[in-house]
Design a protein around this motif. Structure first.
Motif, PDB file in Angstrom:
ATOM      1  N   VAL A  69       0.832  -1.202   0.000  1.00 11.13           N
ATOM      2  CA  VAL A  69       0.000   0.000   0.000  1.00 11.13           C
ATOM      3  C   VAL A  69       0.872   1.259   0.000  1.00 11.13           C
ATOM      4  N   ILE A  98      -6.787  -0.918  -3.736  1.00  7.91           N
ATOM      5  CA  ILE A  98      -6.984  -1.429  -2.378  1.00  7.91           C
ATOM      6  C   ILE A  98      -8.461  -1.736  -2.158  1.00  7.91           C
ATOM      7  N   CYS A  99      -9.316  -0.790  -2.518  1.00  9.94           N
ATOM      8  CA  CYS A  99     -10.763  -1.002  -2.373  1.00  9.94           C
ATOM      9  C   CYS A  99     -11.239  -2.160  -3.240  1.00  9.94           C
ATOM     10  N   MET A 122      -6.502   7.834  -1.544  1.00 13.98           N
ATOM     11  CA  MET A 122      -5.671   7.019  -0.655  1.00 13.98           C
ATOM     12  C   MET A 122      -5.403   7.749   0.657  1.00 13.98           C
ATOM     13  N   ARG A 125      -8.955   7.846   2.514  1.00 16.02           N
ATOM     14  CA  ARG A 125      -9.575   6.559   2.845  1.00 16.02           C
ATOM     15  C   ARG A 125      -8.608   5.576   3.496  1.00 16.02           C
ATOM     16  N   HIS A 126      -7.333   5.653   3.158  1.00 20.78           N
ATOM     17  CA  HIS A 126      -6.382   4.643   3.619  1.00 20.78           C
ATOM     18  C   HIS A 126      -5.312   5.225   4.532  1.00 20.78           C
ATOM     19  N   THR A 158      -4.134  -2.465   4.296  1.00 25.10           N
ATOM     20  CA  THR A 158      -5.092  -1.464   3.845  1.00 25.10           C
ATOM     21  C   THR A 158      -4.681  -0.027   4.134  1.00 25.10           C
ATOM     22  N   TYR A 159      -3.793   0.190   5.098  1.00 28.51           N
ATOM     23  CA  TYR A 159      -3.453   1.558   5.509  1.00 28.51           C
ATOM     24  C   TYR A 159      -1.982   1.886   5.285  1.00 28.51           C
TER      25      TYR A 159
END
Length: 171
Positions: A69, A98-99, A122, A125-126, A158-159
């Protein structure tokens, strides 16, 4: 709709709905990964400092794959910059890898440059609002992941890590 290629499931990153023509047109595809598969591959370490990088993402612009990510974010920032109108006109609307990979909410939505683009998505959301929040959340998940390591692995996949968040704020 998903595409099934070589025994794996993929989704197109430039079309709202994947179709067989996406492979003919060489569109960037993101592999869809189940949480069971993610756990089987990455949840085998004793502590969080020993985890392998989770490199499962594909750049929706150039199809560079096996990115983490944070590597995806850095690649987008360096290889596909926004802010210059001549470049922005060349970047198509895309879906967030990612989504798409984890079938998160709104994953079919295309992110165009007018809506802030993939980099903005990103970050919003991340990322957590601060490095402190990220570290607290990572510590909580590390301390309380009892049944397998699903939450910790999903969080790490995810992050963006604190180094990316901090460097973006300072820049």
């Amino acid at each position: 709709m998903s595409l099934f290629l070589n025994g794996r499931t993929y989704s197109c990153l430039v079309c709202p709905k994947s179709s067989p023509s996406c492979t003919d047109q060489h569109h960037p595809l993101q592999r869809l990964i189940s949480y069971d598969e993610l756990l089987a591959k990455y949840a085998r370490k004793v502590n969080r400092d020993q985890y392998d990088p989770i490199g499962i993402y594909t750049c929706p612009y150039c199809a560079l794959d096996r990115l983490t990510v944070d590597a995806l974010y850095e690649h987008l920032r360096d290889a596909h910059p926004v802010g210059r109108s001549d470049i922005e006109q060349l970047l198509p609307a895309v879906r967030c890898p990612i989504c798409v990979c984890f079938r998160l909410e709104n994953s079919p939505a295309l992110l165009g440059q007018r809506s802030g683009g993939l980099l903005e998505h990103m970050l919003s959301r991340h990322c957590f609002a601060s490095t402190h929040q990220y570290r607290d959340e990572l510590k909580l998940r590390s301390d309380f992941c009892c049944d397998g390591e699903f939450e910790l692995i999903r969080f790490m996949a995810t992050y963006l890590p604190p180094a990316i968040i901090s460097s973006e704020i300072e820049a």
